[in-house]
Design an enzyme around this catalytic site. Sequence first.
Site, PDB file in Angstrom:
ATOM      1  N   ASP A 157      18.899  12.690   9.773  1.00 39.57           N
ATOM      2  CA  ASP A 157      19.504  13.985   9.502  1.00 39.57           C
ATOM      3  C   ASP A 157      18.566  14.722   8.554  1.00 39.57           C
ATOM      4  O   ASP A 157      18.338  14.285   7.420  1.00 39.57           O
ATOM      5  CB  ASP A 157      20.903  13.820   8.877  1.00 39.57           C
ATOM      6  CG  ASP A 157      21.639  15.163   8.792  1.00 39.57           C
ATOM      7  OD1 ASP A 157      20.965  16.195   8.581  1.00 39.57           O
ATOM      8  OD2 ASP A 157      22.876  15.179   8.923  1.00 39.57           O
ATOM      9  N   LYS A 195      20.208  26.306   5.940  1.00 36.31           N
ATOM     10  CA  LYS A 195      19.790  25.925   4.585  1.00 36.31           C
ATOM     11  C   LYS A 195      18.379  26.461   4.336  1.00 36.31           C
ATOM     12  O   LYS A 195      18.193  27.671   4.284  1.00 36.31           O
ATOM     13  CB  LYS A 195      19.926  24.415   4.428  1.00 36.31           C
ATOM     14  CG  LYS A 195      21.415  24.003   4.507  1.00 36.31           C
ATOM     15  CD  LYS A 195      21.681  22.527   4.485  1.00 36.31           C
ATOM     16  CE  LYS A 195      23.197  22.288   4.487  1.00 36.31           C
ATOM     17  NZ  LYS A 195      23.557  20.890   4.654  1.00 36.31           N
TER      18      LYS A 195
HETATM   19  C1  LIG Z   1      24.789  20.476   5.264  1.00 35.71           C
HETATM   20  C2  LIG Z   1      24.807  19.186   5.987  1.00 35.71           C
HETATM   21  C3  LIG Z   1      25.594  19.016   7.139  1.00 35.71           C
HETATM   22  C4  LIG Z   1      26.529  20.105   7.579  1.00 35.71           C
HETATM   23  O1  LIG Z   1      26.965  19.963   8.897  1.00 35.71           O
HETATM   24  P1  LIG Z   1      27.729  21.145   9.603  1.00 35.71           P
HETATM   25  O2  LIG Z   1      28.102  20.609  10.915  1.00 35.71           O
HETATM   26  O3  LIG Z   1      26.775  22.305   9.664  1.00 35.71           O
HETATM   27  O4  LIG Z   1      28.902  21.532   8.760  1.00 35.71           O
HETATM   28  C5  LIG Z   1      25.494  17.804   7.816  1.00 35.71           C
HETATM   29  N1  LIG Z   1      24.688  16.818   7.377  1.00 35.71           N
HETATM   30  C6  LIG Z   1      23.929  16.962   6.255  1.00 35.71           C
HETATM   31  C7  LIG Z   1      23.041  15.848   5.799  1.00 35.71           C
HETATM   32  C8  LIG Z   1      23.975  18.145   5.519  1.00 35.71           C
HETATM   33  O5  LIG Z   1      23.263  18.280   4.408  1.00 35.71           O
END
Ligand SMILES: *Cc1c(COP(=O)(O)O)cnc(C)c1O
Length: 423
Positions: A208, A234
């Site tokens: 991720d 982000k």
């Molecule tokens: C911000 C973030 C998310 C957010 O997921 P959404 O489906 O956009 O709400 C997921 N995983 C990580 C590691 C993040 O930092």
Amino acid sequence: MIMDTSRARAAELDQQDPLAAFRQHFYQPDPDLVYMDGNSLGRLPLTTPERLHQVIQQEWGTQLIRSWNEAGWFTSPQRLGDLLAPLIGAAAGEVAIGDSTTVNFFKLVLAALGLRPDRPKIVSDVFNFPSDLYVLQGVRSLLGNRHNLHLMPSRDGIYMDWETIAESIDSSTALVTLSHVAFKSSFMYDARAVTEYAHQQGALVLWDLSHAAGAVPVALNDWGADFAVGCTYKYLNGGPGAPAFLYVRRELQAQAASPIWGWYGDSRPFAFDLAYAPAPDIRRFVSGTPPVLSLLAIEQGISLLAQAGIAPLRAKSVALTEYMIALADTILAPLGFVLGTPREPAQRGSHISIRHVEGYRINRALIEEMQVVPDFRTPDNLRLGLAPLYTSFTDVWETVERIRRVVVEQRYQHYPTTHTAVT
Ligand SMILES: *Cc1c(COP(=O)(O)O)cnc(C)c1O
């Protein structure tokens, strides 16, 4: 050596900054606002409203449905994926954009587990973002609780030891999935080493990249990564709720199956066949009609990052975080703050957490009366995002100075300890 804590020193660092001019490419109606949350919602690029206006007025308003072909809406998930690919070390045809990070993560977890049907173990860690961990729990339940989910513990809440990694990943592991940069402590994995080790054990790896893409060097092909997902709102500055990206290594694309058999992932969507026949490439992971307006808003942010180049961005990010840590050590540590982030730049992303028992109320006071926007992550982390494309050294200096004032002047005491919905 004695730390130079003067504002003049910050101005000098800004003058020497080769990326300083990029700040002017972002909307900044309030020059006194110090924005420290670019790791959560990136700033608005100046050219994005104009581009969106064109998409709405011209492509939608005038051209109407013809834009699916003429403006390239139909292929936009792959076209924007190809544009993003160099920033994350991927090749053309390996990235698609659409759906949320959470949904993309779900798709790729099931794709990975489908490739390792006989292995019962999934490895993640206690640093991972809750949505990822919830999806893993949900997938486990969906598949009849056949898997065990192992969350690697951390000794200190900041670092992950190599011994823990090595003893957690074994020959029963189907999938290792981690955040490259941890959202709370900012710990950054040696992704190449983890990927290599997992592969030696026969496991697949899904990264991720939400807190990494656009801020730190990511080399998916070089690492040998199998799968990846990440946010575009982000450090990529795509706007609130902008659709997320997914990456599938080319060699896996024809074997890996998406659990969502949508018509956009079919090999011939406009044949309207009654039986699903997945596209042989990355398109099989695109589920349905993409959110065109928010998808096309991503392009400007990606272009700016590509112009700056990831190596200069990383160099500036390290300089910003080093400077903030040095100021925090000198000025904030005596006021009760403790660093909640690795001190070694090689093990750190582009945000800093500083911890204080009054962290929540200090965060409130900064936002309400000091024109500083950080965010707060339980139990006591004040999180400061340093987006190298537009954060200045003076922003860092101002943040530390305004935090100091909130504490010394006891401004935080005017706020309740009960939390707002979004922190
Ligand atoms: C911000 C973030 C998310 C957010 O997921 P959404 O489906 O956009 O709400 C997921 N995983 C990580 C590691 C993040 O930092």
